[in-house]
Write an enzyme that holds these catalytic residues in place. Structure first.
Site, mmCIF file in Angstrom:
data_model
loop_
_atom_site.group_PDB
_atom_site.id
_atom_site.type_symbol
_atom_site.label_atom_id
_atom_site.label_comp_id
_atom_site.label_asym_id
_atom_site.label_seq_id
_atom_site.Cartn_x
_atom_site.Cartn_y
_atom_site.Cartn_z
ATOM 1 N N HIS A 18 0.856 -1.189 0.000
ATOM 2 C CA HIS A 18 0.000 0.000 0.000
ATOM 3 C C HIS A 18 0.893 1.241 0.000
ATOM 4 C CE1 HIS A 18 -3.555 -2.472 1.662
ATOM 5 N NE2 HIS A 18 -3.650 -2.326 0.347
ATOM 6 N N GLU A 27 1.631 3.901 3.036
ATOM 7 C CA GLU A 27 1.996 3.421 4.370
ATOM 8 C C GLU A 27 3.511 3.470 4.536
ATOM 9 O OE1 GLU A 27 -0.145 -0.321 4.399
ATOM 10 O OE2 GLU A 27 -2.069 0.702 4.167
ATOM 11 N N ARG A 41 -3.212 4.756 -2.312
ATOM 12 C CA ARG A 41 -3.063 3.429 -1.707
ATOM 13 C C ARG A 41 -2.737 2.339 -2.738
ATOM 14 N NH1 ARG A 41 -5.796 0.051 2.432
ATOM 15 N NH2 ARG A 41 -6.812 -1.737 1.466
ATOM 16 N N HIS A 84 2.340 -3.308 6.896
ATOM 17 C CA HIS A 84 1.359 -2.280 6.554
ATOM 18 C C HIS A 84 1.336 -1.260 7.687
ATOM 19 C CE1 HIS A 84 -1.221 -4.324 3.350
ATOM 20 N NE2 HIS A 84 -0.416 -5.304 3.711
ATOM 21 N N GLU A 134 0.443 -4.648 11.108
ATOM 22 C CA GLU A 134 -0.041 -3.262 11.007
ATOM 23 C C GLU A 134 0.756 -2.433 11.998
ATOM 24 O OE1 GLU A 134 -2.207 -1.876 8.946
ATOM 25 O OE2 GLU A 134 -3.395 -3.530 8.138
HETATM 26 N N1 ARG Z 1 -5.267 -3.291 6.334
HETATM 27 C C1 ARG Z 1 -5.010 -4.456 5.523
HETATM 28 C C2 ARG Z 1 -5.779 -4.361 4.215
HETATM 29 O O1 ARG Z 1 -6.854 -3.804 4.202
HETATM 30 C C3 ARG Z 1 -5.359 -5.700 6.261
HETATM 31 C C4 ARG Z 1 -5.116 -6.955 5.510
HETATM 32 C C5 ARG Z 1 -5.305 -8.162 6.357
HETATM 33 N N2 ARG Z 1 -5.249 -9.365 5.602
HETATM 34 C C6 ARG Z 1 -6.271 -9.824 4.880
HETATM 35 N N3 ARG Z 1 -6.067 -10.898 4.160
HETATM 36 N N4 ARG Z 1 -7.436 -9.278 4.903
HETATM 37 O O2 ARG Z 1 -5.313 -4.771 3.208
HETATM 38 ZN ZN ZN Z 2 -2.130 -1.530 4.103
#
Ligand code: ARG
Ligand code: ZN
Length: 423
Positions: A186, A189, A242, A311, A386
């Protein structure tokens, strides 16, 4: 000003042509809201905005005691606040104007960049490094520490940038079990790539850390989405980007959420099929050169035992699955290793992380790299880390780079010893 008008007209002409909806949220006047929902119904109402343009949910926990953090574009604010008030939902404005926070961060970044000259072949972490600086550093390390560092590119981004990485290894015959780390999938970040670079620096330049890779190999890809990352370094109005920067025939909107683009339960939940959405999963799984490159590289290695993807923000150590509330069979191991890592990390300055499956502690979102690496590529453990974001979330001041890098490295060491069968 003139060029902005041109861009706008071009976009308008294009969208008129293809009939796609065109929406670009402005950071000028965008606000950050902390919304407290004391019931499931209220949380659901707030979440019903999740797929709408102009709403950027930074933090949504399934637990309704944790406030939702959302950035709202100026043209949506009135409607949203009115809806909250009408439904007796409490909220607090925690960022008055996102553009101001970004400008403050960029000013600090600029100042920090001015007085950070270092020796050649090194990298300064006084400011967030640019993509080109990270590439130069990786290349320099491979030359100065050729016994333990190999630089590579897993492929090219959409705009043709190399997606670079390092293999850190003590050498020897045969393939060793490995720890794989990536960051910056992303774009905005920034604390993620800087933490990955910090880890590379520690592992390579600090000889007391060399024992960590006596029996294992460590791979680090610090900027998985170099186009997006470079784009966020351009200006205030692009700082919050993003996605990738790919262009797709069917729409005038640019980019795909690379972390919704992996082929494992792709598009089943928490992802959008609308190209203008910030969580657009792409026209198909692995449509993005960046995600396809990661897939091919990891499948080629066949040795990844632990996978970490950095992230920000939120201070969560998330493990699969991200598409279902059901837990993987090895959940006890995932939890145990994460608890050890978290405890080590917390020792430095008390930073605490919450541990659990993505779906259960954060939200369901399919197509993430972590789910694919564990579900398809066969890694034993996979985590989304995170990192902390400071009070401003995506715009932590550059002075956070080293403290966050340092504590995160403590967690990395625990995962490395797991790969080495020592945890
Ligand atoms: N903030 C991340 C996202 O939105 C969390 C990802 C977590 N992993 C997942 N497979 N959902 O991409
Ligand atoms: Zn992210």
């Amino acid at each position: 000003m003139r060029s902005a008008t041109v861009v706008l007209c071009a976009a308008f002409a294009l969208s008129a042509l293809v009939g796609a909806e065109e929406y670009q949220a402005s950071v000028y006047g965008m606000q950050g809201l902390k919304v407290s929902c004391d019931s499931e119904e209220k949380l659901n109402l707030v979440r019903s905005y999740e797929n709408e343009p102009g709403f950027d949910f930074l933090r949504v926990a399934r637990d309704n005691r944790v406030p939702v953090e959302v950035l709202v574009a100026p043209d949506q604010l009135q409607r949203f606040k009115r809806d909250l008030l009408a439904n007796a939902i409490d909220f607090e404005v925690f960022v008055e104007d996102v553009s101001k926070v970004i400008d403050e961060e960029l000013a600090l970044q600029k100042r920090a960049r001015m007085n950070r000259a270092g020796p050649r072949g090194s990298i300064s972490l006084k400011a967030f490094p640019k993509y080109e600086e990270i590439v130069a550093y990786v290349d320099a390390l491979a030359k100065s520490h050729s016994e333990i560092v190999e630089a590579f590119s897993i492929g090219k981004s959409f705009e043709g940038r190399d997606i670079v990485g390092v293999k850190i290894s003590s050498g020897g015959a045969g393939s060793k079990p490995s720890l794989f780390i990536d960051a910056g999938i992303h774009a905005r970040e920034w604390i993620a790539p800087s933490s990955a670079v910090y880890a590379i620096k520690q592992l390579v330049e600090n000889a007391t850390n060399h024992h960590i890779f006596d029996n294992i190999d460590i791979y680090v890809v610090p900027v998985l989405n170099p186009d997006g990352y470079s784009y966020t370094h351009k200006s205030t109005s692009t700082r919050m980007w993003r996605k990738t920067r790919s262009v797709h025939k069917s729409s005038s909107c640019i980019g795909v959420d690379a972390n919704r683009n992996f082929e494992y339960e792709w598009m089943t939940v928490g992802a959008s099929s609308s190209p203008c959405s910030d969580i657009y999963a792409g026209p198909k799984a692995f449509s993005e050169p960046e995600t396809a490159a990661l897939r091919d590289f990891i499948l080629g290695l066949k040795s990844v035992k632990v996978y970490l993807t950095f992230h920000s923000y939120g201070q969560y150590l998330l493990h699969p699955w991200g598409f279902t509330t059901a837990l993987p069979k090895n959940e006890p191991v995932l939890r145990c290793a994460a608890e050890k890592a978290e405890a080590e990390l917390a020792k430095l300055r008390g930073t605490r992380y919450q541990i659990g499956s993505s779906t259960n502690v954060l939200y369901a979102a399919a197509g993430g790299s972590d789910d694919w690496v564990m579900g398809v590529a066969g890694a034993e453990l996979a985590y989304t880390v995170e990192l902390p974001g400071g009070i401003h979330g995506f715009a932590p001041p550059p002075k956070e780079i080293v403290p966050v890098g340092r504590e995160t490295f403590e967690a990395i060491k625990v995962f490395a010893s797991f790969v080495d069968n020592k945890v």
